[in-house]
Design a protein around this motif. Structure first.
Motif, PDB file in Angstrom:
ATOM      1  N   ARG A   4      -1.607  27.956 -17.363  1.00 37.89           N
ATOM      2  CA  ARG A   4      -0.863  26.745 -17.683  1.00 37.89           C
ATOM      3  C   ARG A   4      -0.662  25.983 -16.383  1.00 37.89           C
ATOM      4  NH1 ARG A   4       3.954  28.443 -21.935  1.00 37.89           N
ATOM      5  NH2 ARG A   4       2.857  30.154 -22.989  1.00 37.89           N
ATOM      6  N   ILE A   5      -0.879  24.685 -16.425  1.00 36.63           N
ATOM      7  CA  ILE A   5      -0.665  23.865 -15.246  1.00 36.63           C
ATOM      8  C   ILE A   5       0.060  22.587 -15.662  1.00 36.63           C
ATOM      9  CG2 ILE A   5      -2.748  24.769 -14.127  1.00 36.63           C
ATOM     10  CD1 ILE A   5      -4.085  22.073 -14.690  1.00 36.63           C
ATOM     11  N   ARG A   6       0.521  21.826 -14.686  1.00 41.16           N
ATOM     12  CA  ARG A   6       1.162  20.543 -14.978  1.00 41.16           C
ATOM     13  C   ARG A   6       0.198  19.419 -14.618  1.00 41.16           C
ATOM     14  NH1 ARG A   6       6.097  20.137 -16.778  1.00 41.16           N
ATOM     15  NH2 ARG A   6       7.389  22.028 -16.845  1.00 41.16           N
ATOM     16  N   CYS A   7       0.056  18.469 -15.541  1.00 35.26           N
ATOM     17  CA  CYS A   7      -0.905  17.379 -15.360  1.00 35.26           C
ATOM     18  C   CYS A   7      -0.258  16.045 -15.690  1.00 35.26           C
ATOM     19  CB  CYS A   7      -2.121  17.571 -16.272  1.00 35.26           C
ATOM     20  SG  CYS A   7      -3.142  18.989 -15.866  1.00 35.26           S
ATOM     21  N   TRP A  60      -4.672  25.673 -19.849  1.00 37.34           N
ATOM     22  CA  TRP A  60      -5.840  25.468 -18.975  1.00 37.34           C
ATOM     23  C   TRP A  60      -6.767  26.666 -19.098  1.00 37.34           C
ATOM     24  CZ3 TRP A  60      -6.448  20.693 -17.552  1.00 37.34           C
ATOM     25  CH2 TRP A  60      -7.416  20.353 -16.591  1.00 37.34           C
ATOM     26  N   GLU A 114       3.259  20.046 -18.984  1.00 39.98           N
ATOM     27  CA  GLU A 114       2.704  21.396 -18.893  1.00 39.98           C
ATOM     28  C   GLU A 114       1.664  21.579 -19.995  1.00 39.98           C
ATOM     29  OE1 GLU A 114       4.802  25.403 -17.919  1.00 39.98           O
ATOM     30  OE2 GLU A 114       4.677  25.302 -20.108  1.00 39.98           O
TER      31      GLU A 114
END
Length: 284
Positions: free
Chosen positions: A237-240, A232, A229
């Motif tokens: 917030r994103i998962r990459c 961004w 997490e």
């Protein structure tokens, strides 16, 4: 038989030494200020450190300075190459153009909450960039003397390899630690393949402070980089997943170690990371 003049011999003797040599009785001039313990543990390496006093440069797509996971950014610049190959470094008024730099900055901040963050934008929207701008941005960062430079990027263009190699060696000798991401594809790219940088690949373990030394180079360390997490653009917030996000984990650890032991050289810092890695020191 002719005899040499002793005084002339004494004067000439220093010239007979190799250029890189240590004169007799000069060992005290290279004494080291740090006293290493019998066992290098994580507590000795970075216990209670917050990264205070350590400058970390995010060489990337810019940083969203308003993102709550990033915190204060001491300076943000944008690098471009103008007419006649003139390098232009100016205050960054646009910020992050694709989210990548913000993600890296947020990870570093999560490790080292009191480090100084500086953004150097060399990538544009859509992760676009040129080798010339990358070289110019890295050269500027080295000249500024940052303690740690996070490079979650690389180039596959071999025409830039020679200059990049010179720059990474220069940083190493000037005690700027370059932490560089391995390419996500099995291709040859730079500068992560150079031994003067700390090169980073990914592992799938969930603990952010789990990292492994790799005995089979060119990648030296594996850090958390799967389903992470991250901060961004726009406060999101994103998962990459990717080596790009493993790299700032190691940059954050470097900031912690240097916050407690600012006298360490890049070579010594690598040694500390090796000794405290999960598969060598067991995380003790």
């Amino acid at each position: 038989m002719a005899h040499a003049d002793p005084e002339q011999e004494e004067e000439a003797a220093p010239e007979l030494r190799p250029a890189w040599s240590l004169p007799a009785g000069a060992a005290e001039t290279i004494s080291l200020p740090v006293e290493w313990p019998g066992e290098v543990t994580r507590d000795w390496a970075w216990g209670d450190s917050t990264g205070k006093g350590v400058s970390v440069c995010i060489l990337d797509s810019g940083v969203d300075t308003e993102h709550p996971l990033v915190g204060e950014v001491q300076r943000a610049v944008a690098v471009s190459v103008g007419e006649n190959d003139e390098v232009v470094v100016e205050d960054d008024t646009e910020g992050d153009l694709c989210g990548h730099g913000t993600a890296c900055a947020g990870i570093v901040r999560s490790f080292a909450p009191e480090c100084e963050l500086v953004s150097v934008r060399v990538l544009g929207a859509g992760f676009t960039g040129s080798g010339g701008v990358l070289l110019a941005g890295l050269r500027w960062a080295i000249e500024e003397g940052f303690d740690v430079v996070n490079m979650s990027l690389s180039t596959t263009k071999k025409q830039f390899a020679g200059i990049l190699h010179e720059l990474t060696d220069t940083a190493y000798f000037r005690r700027t630690v370059l932490v560089a991401s391995a390419h996500n594809m099995p291709v040859e790219s730079y500068p992560w393949r150079f031994s003067s940088v700390i090169s980073v690949g990914s592992h799938e373990e969930p603990d952010p402070q789990t990292f492994f030394y790799n005995p089979s180079p060119p990648v030296e360390f594996f850090a958390r980089g799967v389903d992470v997490e991250v901060a961004w653009m726009g406060g999101a917030r994103i998962r990459c997943t990717g080596n790009s996000f493993a790299t700032p984990h190691m940059s954050g650890l470097c900031a912690l170690v240097l916050g407690k032991h600012p006298e360490l050289t890049p070579f010594q810092l690598k040694s500390v990371l090796y000794l405290t890695s999960t598969n060598v020191g067991g995380g003790r």
